[in-house]
Enzyme design. Sequence first.
Site, PDB file in Angstrom:
ATOM      1  CD  GLU A 177       1.981  -2.225  -2.805  1.00 34.36           C
ATOM      2  OE1 GLU A 177       1.218  -1.443  -3.385  1.00 34.36           O
ATOM      3  OE2 GLU A 177       1.601  -3.316  -2.324  1.00 34.36           O
ATOM      4  CG  ASN A 222       6.548  -4.133   2.499  1.00 31.52           C
ATOM      5  OD1 ASN A 222       7.130  -5.196   2.712  1.00 31.52           O
ATOM      6  ND2 ASN A 222       5.223  -4.048   2.457  1.00 31.52           N
ATOM      7  CG  HIS A 262       0.414 -10.531  -1.152  1.00 37.40           C
ATOM      8  ND1 HIS A 262      -0.303 -10.937  -0.040  1.00 37.40           N
ATOM      9  CD2 HIS A 262       0.799  -9.259  -0.908  1.00 37.40           C
ATOM     10  CE1 HIS A 262      -0.363  -9.941   0.825  1.00 37.40           C
ATOM     11  NE2 HIS A 262       0.310  -8.913   0.335  1.00 37.40           N
TER      12      HIS A 262
HETATM   13  C1  XIL Z   1      -4.681  -4.844   2.173  1.00 33.46           C
HETATM   14  C2  XIL Z   1      -5.556  -5.252   3.353  1.00 33.46           C
HETATM   15  O1  XIL Z   1      -5.285  -6.597   3.667  1.00 33.46           O
HETATM   16  C3  XIL Z   1      -7.009  -5.060   2.995  1.00 33.46           C
HETATM   17  O2  XIL Z   1      -7.828  -5.308   4.139  1.00 33.46           O
HETATM   18  C4  XIL Z   1      -7.269  -3.649   2.485  1.00 33.46           C
HETATM   19  O3  XIL Z   1      -8.597  -3.539   2.046  1.00 33.46           O
HETATM   20  C5  XIL Z   1      -6.331  -3.330   1.332  1.00 33.46           C
HETATM   21  O4  XIL Z   1      -4.983  -3.529   1.755  1.00 33.46           O
HETATM   22  N1  XIL Z   1      -0.064  -4.878  -0.016  1.00 33.46           N
HETATM   23  C6  XIL Z   1       0.026  -4.168   1.154  1.00 33.46           C
HETATM   24  C7  XIL Z   1      -1.060  -4.259   2.153  1.00 33.46           C
HETATM   25  O5  XIL Z   1       1.080  -3.567   1.427  1.00 33.46           O
HETATM   26  O6  XIL Z   1      -1.218  -3.088   2.893  1.00 33.46           O
HETATM   27  C8  XIL Z   1      -2.388  -4.643   1.526  1.00 33.46           C
HETATM   28  O7  XIL Z   1      -3.328  -4.871   2.566  1.00 33.46           O
HETATM   29  C9  XIL Z   1      -2.211  -5.875   0.662  1.00 33.46           C
HETATM   30  C10 XIL Z   1      -1.220  -5.606  -0.460  1.00 33.46           C
END
Ligand code: XIL
Length: 388
Positions: A177, A222, A262
Amino acid sequence: MPDSTSGISRRQFVRRCAGFGAAMAVSSALSACSIGFSYKPTTEPDNADLGLKEVAGQKSVLFGAATMQATLLADPSFAAAFANHVGLLAPENDLKWETVEPQPGIFNFAPGDWLADFAAQHDMLFRGHCLVWHQQIPSWAGANVSAAAAAAQLTSHITETASHFAGRMHSWDVVNEAINPEDGRSDGLRKTRWLQTIGPSYIELAFRTAAEADPHALLTYNDYGLELDSSDGDRRRAGTLKLLSGLLAAGVPVHALGIQAHLRADVRFNATKLTDFIQHVADLGLQIFITELDVADRALPADIQTRDSVVANVYQDFLQTVLAQPAVKAIITWGLSDRYTWLSQYAPRFDGQPVRPLPLDASMKAKPALWAVMDALNATEARASRRI
Ligand code: XIL
């Protein structure tokens, strides 16, 4: 399997609804897709004997999912379902900086080692997530220090972590990110503490350090929002392409792009722009992994059959789009069962009902989303080969 009322098969159902889901107004999609919908939540899919990893493996595609040591240890029924379906394990939290190096130079690899062993015992590949991110990092890391000190922290964290797991990793999310056009920089980079202390070269430093520490893992950049049908999505895609092509031109060892994905059932993705984008990424010579797939259902009506059908349609549409590109080598969901999903906390439903964003329901039964993943995998062309 069809029920006796409508006689529609799973495959027919998925086809009938293929143009709907996120691709049109949710309400009309719902009424169209619920007509003739015949799946009972407990009905086994046609090929129930096959796990997703086998279906994916027939096409040399990897199917993976994220989870945590604590979840696998606490829940044998989840662990069994995970072992049945998953060919690549992604640690959801256990390899993040705050867990791995909570104090400077004090490393905790126990949860990661446990997951690596679980993966090996169940014939799964293992993936690293993530070496450099702006979240889930301790307060001391990269903050209130000179550029040289921040670079030393970053280098030490990556060297220790990636060398500890060297030889056991299919791939590492080296930088997570780093793009955020909203931050207003012309290069689209996010103003993280790493950027502000070290400058944009922190990204190159991270990849070069990871390559030295683990010469065999596929090194991945990523990010999220790469499928969005908005000007923000346009800027994210442009920023990512610029970042990746700049790194490659400078000889930086980057091997893959991770598209988090997502998705939201109520927000359409732009298939044309996504197809174009991943073609550009493939033209750079990079592999593409879908790394954190899930479909948030918070804005959908409560009715479970309706909800599951819309979510399944989004899986189908999205996977059909991305799997058309042979450079897409892995599909990884962020969790496997609705019993354990970050969306329960991060995108809960407004009506308080449990969310249903993943392929298995909370009692480990296959949902239409799982059948949609299988259908998309069955429909894709076999990849020539895969590394590792
Ligand atoms: C999220 C986890 O699923 C949660 O359990 C935690 O509290 C926060 O992080 N993008 C990412 C992941 O790259 O690492 C994140 O995971 C979700 C968004």
